[in-house]
Design an enzyme around this catalytic site. Structure first.
Site, short mmCIF file in Angstrom:
data_model
loop_
_atom_site.label_atom_id
_atom_site.label_comp_id
_atom_site.label_asym_id
_atom_site.label_seq_id
_atom_site.Cartn_x
_atom_site.Cartn_y
_atom_site.Cartn_z
CB SER A 47 -0.95 -0.04 1.20
OG SER A 47 -1.97 0.92 1.07
CG ASP A 75 -6.99 -2.16 -3.38
OD1 ASP A 75 -7.56 -1.46 -2.53
OD2 ASP A 75 -5.77 -2.44 -3.33
CG HIS A 132 -5.91 -2.24 0.30
ND1 HIS A 132 -5.19 -1.69 -0.73
CD2 HIS A 132 -5.30 -1.83 1.45
CE1 HIS A 132 -4.19 -0.97 -0.24
NE2 HIS A 132 -4.22 -1.05 1.07
#
Length: 701
Positions: free
Chosen positions: A548, A633, A668
């Site tokens: 991320s 995501d 995610h």
């Protein structure tokens, strides 16, 4: 420095190559051309885009076919360490003991309770395995029992997009509602009447929660009532019920400002008013201490926060504030929990969490620290303020997480549970270290490190280094049974606590965001160089990994320090930051201007453009790279890593593979289910093990 990778002739397959279709992106700071902008598909149903992602997955499988046996072996090892019928420590709340447990061979937790005592019959609240049946993805959001103990409300996501659905079950009859609300945030809050339930509706495009609704359980045909609507799209929103049950809260938080709005939980009108009206730069949290007072965690005139007590009705009047715990330059007040006779405070000192216990009546305080460095004491607390003990977790790199109850009256510590590790695990076989590395501008960056006792720190062992450095989030040292598969193979694993986290207080965070963001990247690169120069690990066997915002970090080091790393793994990486932050329709963009900057402002544009990984890919030798993504995501859109990989391959001047794997039915956090997630760990570890072995083989030839 590592040598340029040698050609791998067995990998003759040609990688997918999407057609460049130049697209201009204009902003006050300049105009850029993006050759792969067309790979963005907001609806996720463009057949050409899907065909490309599937081709990338096939290419990944072909290129890693020789790693398949290693992946299976790693998966078997990791699964063998799990106690498959494990259960959480029970916690008491409103007359019941609540816990979650797993059954042999099942992926998801079963959530249950027992009335009064753990010897009472078990009542299953929700079986995650049954709810996940037939779903490609399943994530439980929140699970809230009504104050009268009869009704269960929960939220769940079956796509991976963090768009939750709401259900209610009658725990007496077992009757379950149909979907009561969709595209909502996970958190819920019951009013005292056990009929009214608060939830947060999300915008269909930005997924930003901006509206709080009240649903009447006993009138499902009636439209939910709009209780509050937030106009400022810089704020995240949450709803919660206070531990005491006296209040309902709407919590609003941007990067730099917060506001709590409250109403009595037994109020029929449900009119929420600010406890302390928002003011730019003021962040605060509250919890009620009794029927009149609240405790406030505030950063006003206190960058590392202080604790203040005030009447709830007059909390906005600073003259009513009574300081309970003063601000300190060397300690960050991380969180707190109120008990009837005690106050529990989680504070961070020199990068690590400890627990401070303060009696309301005055007298001697207690400090609970970890038993060894590096370690952390994480406050769990208790559901009820009247609890006679406070619960906390001690985390260490070498020891499974351990849960304790600390008796508030006597100070006695009771071991509640240590996370089991099956097999022949022995914590004495591992060593950890906590050290400080001075970087180029003189800052001292903490580093947590773990290795097997038989693995020397003499420059011979490979090292996997990770970092994050954003949002003030801390990568605290914690045990991982999966990590043992690397440690048993002679690896060192380390965490660089770079600026942008809050390990060393608010100043550490501020020094790694906005116009100071470059410190995050330079810290990581300097730590990598120092570990090599100091002979801690093999200088040509440093492997980097991050996800991320940590994937953004991986993108920068790939461009600017590629020769240092034998491999780089970037998971759901935020690498096209300039394009994303220019588009307010993309989820999270408007919430994050205070984190990254708003590139509609020319000065911010220049800062972001200076490091944006996608914009700085250049012709050079890149190391072997594994990039992962999730089609659904909502945090980092799948097209960012997809475009980045295409551009990296266009500019790769070496022979090392650059691989992309996209989870087509996840978001995610990757796959759902505890066993499914092990496949991802095994994939990632097999990749770095393969690259390390190849480096050794190249060195012998």
């Amino acid at each position: 420095m590592p040598k340029a990778p040698r050609s791998e002739t067995r990998h003759a397959q040609t990688p997918p190559h999407p057609e460049p279709r130049p697209h201009c992106i204009s902003a006050p700071g300049g105009t850029r051309t993006d050759p792969y902008y067309w790979l963005r598909d907001d609806d996720r149903n463009d057949p050409e885009v899907r065909a490309h992602l599937e081709a990338e997955n096939r290419y990944f499988e072909a290129m890693t076919a020789d790693q398949a046996a290693t992946r299976e072996q790693l998966y078997a090892e990791m699964r063998a360490r799990l106690r498959e019928d494990d259960a959480s420590p029970p916690a008491f709340d409103n007359g019941y003991w609540y816990y979650s447990r797993y059954e042999q061979g099942r992926d998801y937790a079963i959530h249950a309770r027992r009335a009064g005592t753990m010897e009472a019959p078990e009542a299953i609240l929700l079986d995650g395995n049954a709810r996940a049946e037939g779903q490609p993805y399943y994530q439980l959001g929140s699970l809230e029992v009504s104050p009268d103990n009869r009704w269960l409300a929960w939220t769940e996501d079956t796509v991976g997009r963090r768009q939750y659905q709401l259900y209610i079950r009658d725990l007496e009859t077992g009757a379950c509602s149909a979907v009561l609300a969709s595209n909502i945030q996970p958190d819920l809050a019951w009013a005292s009447d056990s009929r009214t339930l608060l939830y947060i509706q999300q915008d269909e495009t930005t997924l930003l929660g901006s509206q709080v609704f009240a649903l009447r359980r006993d009138a499902p045909e009636a439209p939910p009532q709009l209780i509050y609507e937030e106009a400022d799209d810089a704020f995240f929103m949450g709803v919660e019920r206070s531990r005491s049950g006296r209040y309902l809260f709407i919590v609003l938080q941007s990067t730099e400002t917060s506001e709590w709005r409250a109403t009595r939980a037994d109020s029929e009108a449900l009119v929420f008013a600010p406890v302390i009206p928002r003011s730019a730069g003021h962040e605060y949290d509250i919890e009620d201490t009794d029927d009149t007072d609240i405790l406030i965690r505030s950063n006003e005139d206190a960058p590392n926060f202080r604790l203040l007590r005030a009447p709830m009705a007059a909390a906005a009047d600073r003259s009513c504030w009574r300081e309970w715990l003063a601000h300190r330059e060397d300690a960050l007040v991380d969180s707190f929990e109120v008990f009837d006779d005690w106050l529990a405070v989680n504070e961070r000192v020199e990068g690590l969490l400890r627990l401070r216990l303060m009696p309301w009546a005055g007298g001697e305080e207690r400090i609970i620290r970890g038993d060894a460095l590096p370690s952390g004491i994480h406050l769990i607390g208790a559901a009820e303020p009247s609890s006679p003990s406070v619960r906390y977790v001690e985390s260490r790199l070498t020891t499974p997480q351990t849960v304790y109850d600390h008796a508030l009256s006597s100070g006695a510590r009771t071991l509640v549970k240590q996370q089991p590790v099956e097999g022949d695990f022995d914590a004495a076989n591992y060593r950890s270290d906590y050290r400080w590395i001075t970087v180029r501008d003189g800052a001292r960056v903490p580093l947590s490190l773990v290795h097997h006792r038989d693995t020397p720190l003499d420059g011979s062992a490979p090292l996997l280094l990770t970092g994050y450095g954003a949002y003030g989030l801390c990568l605290d040292p914690a045990f991982s049974s999966h990590r043992l598969s690397l440690l048993e193979r002679g690896w060192i694993v380390a965490i660089a606590h770079v600026r942008g986290g809050e390990e060393l207080g608010r100043a550490w965070y501020d020094a790694g965001r906005l116009h100071h963001k470059r410190n995050t990247f330079q810290d990581f690169m300097d730590v990598s160089d120092a570990l090599a120069a100091d002979g801690v690990c093999a200088a040509d066997q440093i492997h980097a990994t991050g996800g991320s915002a940590g994937g953004l970090l991986m993108g920068v080091i790939a461009n600017e320090h590629a020769a240092r790393y034998r491999s780089i793994s970037a998971h759901v990486p935020f690498v096209d930051i300039l394009t994303t932050m220019l588009d307010p329709s993309i989820p999270l963009t408007t919430n994050e201007y205070d984190e990254w900057g708003n590139p509609q402002r020319e000065a911010d544009y220049r800062v972001i453009a200076d490091y944006s990984p996608y914009d700085h890919v250049r012709a050079q030798v890149y190391p072997a790279m594994l990039v992962t993504s999730g089609l659904w995501d909502s945090q980092v859109q799948y097209w960012e890593p997809t475009k980045w990989v295409a551009k990296l391959r266009d500019h790769q001047r070496g022979d090392a593979p650059i691989l992309l794997h996209t989870e087509m039915e996840a978001g995610h956090g990757g796959r759902s289910g505890r066993f499914e997630q092990l496949h991802e760990y095994a994939r990632d570890y097999a990749f770095v093990l393969h690259q390390a072995a190849k480096a050794l083989a190249d060195g012998d030839q």
